[in-house]
Design a protein around this motif. Structure first.
Motif, PDB file in Angstrom:
ATOM      1  N   LYS A  27       0.804  -1.220   0.000  1.00 26.47           N
ATOM      2  CA  LYS A  27       0.000   0.000   0.000  1.00 26.47           C
ATOM      3  C   LYS A  27       0.844   1.281   0.000  1.00 26.47           C
ATOM      4  N   ASP A  28       2.164   1.131   0.114  1.00 22.03           N
ATOM      5  CA  ASP A  28       3.046   2.287   0.319  1.00 22.03           C
ATOM      6  C   ASP A  28       3.848   2.592  -0.952  1.00 22.03           C
ATOM      7  N   ILE A  29       3.265   3.364  -1.843  1.00 21.58           N
ATOM      8  CA  ILE A  29       3.894   3.663  -3.126  1.00 21.58           C
ATOM      9  C   ILE A  29       5.186   4.458  -2.954  1.00 21.58           C
ATOM     10  N   LEU A  30       5.248   5.316  -1.963  1.00 27.34           N
ATOM     11  CA  LEU A  30       6.475   6.090  -1.739  1.00 27.34           C
ATOM     12  C   LEU A  30       7.638   5.171  -1.368  1.00 27.34           C
ATOM     13  N   ARG A  31       7.384   4.234  -0.509  1.00 25.18           N
ATOM     14  CA  ARG A  31       8.437   3.284  -0.118  1.00 25.18           C
ATOM     15  C   ARG A  31       8.824   2.404  -1.318  1.00 25.18           C
ATOM     16  N   GLN A  32       7.866   2.004  -2.111  1.00 27.77           N
ATOM     17  CA  GLN A  32       8.169   1.206  -3.301  1.00 27.77           C
ATOM     18  C   GLN A  32       9.086   1.978  -4.246  1.00 27.77           C
ATOM     19  N   ARG A  33       8.785   3.232  -4.480  1.00 26.31           N
ATOM     20  CA  ARG A  33       9.611   4.046  -5.383  1.00 26.31           C
ATOM     21  C   ARG A  33      10.995   4.284  -4.790  1.00 26.31           C
ATOM     22  N   ALA A  34      11.075   4.423  -3.496  1.00 27.11           N
ATOM     23  CA  ALA A  34      12.374   4.602  -2.844  1.00 27.11           C
ATOM     24  C   ALA A  34      13.229   3.344  -2.998  1.00 27.11           C
ATOM     25  N   ILE A  35      12.599   2.188  -2.894  1.00 26.75           N
ATOM     26  CA  ILE A  35      13.319   0.925  -3.103  1.00 26.75           C
ATOM     27  C   ILE A  35      13.814   0.858  -4.538  1.00 26.75           C
ATOM     28  N   ASP A  40      18.309   0.977  -8.382  1.00 26.71           N
ATOM     29  CA  ASP A  40      18.961   1.657  -9.493  1.00 26.71           C
ATOM     30  C   ASP A  40      20.403   2.018  -9.120  1.00 26.71           C
ATOM     31  N   ILE A  41      20.584   2.610  -7.968  1.00 25.94           N
ATOM     32  CA  ILE A  41      21.918   3.013  -7.528  1.00 25.94           C
ATOM     33  C   ILE A  41      22.827   1.796  -7.351  1.00 25.94           C
ATOM     34  N   MET A  42      22.321   0.754  -6.708  1.00 26.77           N
ATOM     35  CA  MET A  42      23.126  -0.450  -6.497  1.00 26.77           C
ATOM     36  C   MET A  42      23.584  -1.044  -7.824  1.00 26.77           C
ATOM     37  N   THR A  67      18.844  -6.592 -12.819  1.00 25.56           N
ATOM     38  CA  THR A  67      17.698  -6.174 -12.000  1.00 25.56           C
ATOM     39  C   THR A  67      17.529  -4.669 -12.085  1.00 25.56           C
ATOM     40  N   ARG A  68      18.628  -3.954 -12.014  1.00 26.25           N
ATOM     41  CA  ARG A  68      18.587  -2.495 -12.164  1.00 26.25           C
ATOM     42  C   ARG A  68      17.978  -2.132 -13.518  1.00 26.25           C
ATOM     43  N   ASN A  69      18.419  -2.812 -14.567  1.00 27.05           N
ATOM     44  CA  ASN A  69      17.897  -2.527 -15.904  1.00 27.05           C
ATOM     45  C   ASN A  69      16.406  -2.820 -16.003  1.00 27.05           C
ATOM     46  N   ARG A  70      15.980  -3.876 -15.349  1.00 26.01           N
ATOM     47  CA  ARG A  70      14.548  -4.197 -15.360  1.00 26.01           C
ATOM     48  C   ARG A  70      13.749  -3.103 -14.665  1.00 26.01           C
ATOM     49  N   VAL A  71      14.239  -2.626 -13.528  1.00 28.69           N
ATOM     50  CA  VAL A  71      13.534  -1.582 -12.782  1.00 28.69           C
ATOM     51  C   VAL A  71      13.466  -0.300 -13.604  1.00 28.69           C
TER      52      VAL A  71
END
Length: 103
Positions: A27-35, A40-42, A67-71
């Motif tokens: 339910k937490d879209i902000l946390r999802q986007r932060a992940i 991406d950074i990793m 995984t980064r590329n998929r995101v």
């Protein structure tokens, strides 16, 4: 590698003082986007290391970059279940691998 570790620690901080519950995360879209941003950074940090040193010995390095590329590029196929598996399984394993390499 410090950027990878910092991103992992940031992801961990999103759950400080509360249980890791999928129902809350879903339910937490902000946390999802932060992940997503930290993934991406990793992946980008590891990709840059691999470009400098193709013999860099990090387990699953190529999978992390993929995984980064998929995101980033396949954003419409990234589900909350996928992100959750990163949080619960893959990011903790990556942290162990990074800490081992830094020793």
């Amino acid at each position: 590698m410090n950027d990878v570790l910092l991103s992992i620690e940031e992801v961990e901080s999103y759950f400080t003082g509360q249980p890791k519950l999928f129902e809350n995360f879903k339910k937490d879209i902000l946390r999802q986007r932060a992940i997503e941003r930290n993934v991406d950074i990793m992946g980008e940090a590891i990709n840059r290391i691999l470009k400098i040193d193709a013999t860099f010995q990090l387990p699953n390095a190529r999978a992390i970059v993929n995984t980064r590329n998929r995101v980033i590029h396949g954003y419409d196929s990234v589900t909350t279940e996928f992100l959750w598996s990163l949080i619960i399984k893959h990011i903790p394993a990556l942290k162990e691998d990074i800490q081992s390499l830094l020793k």
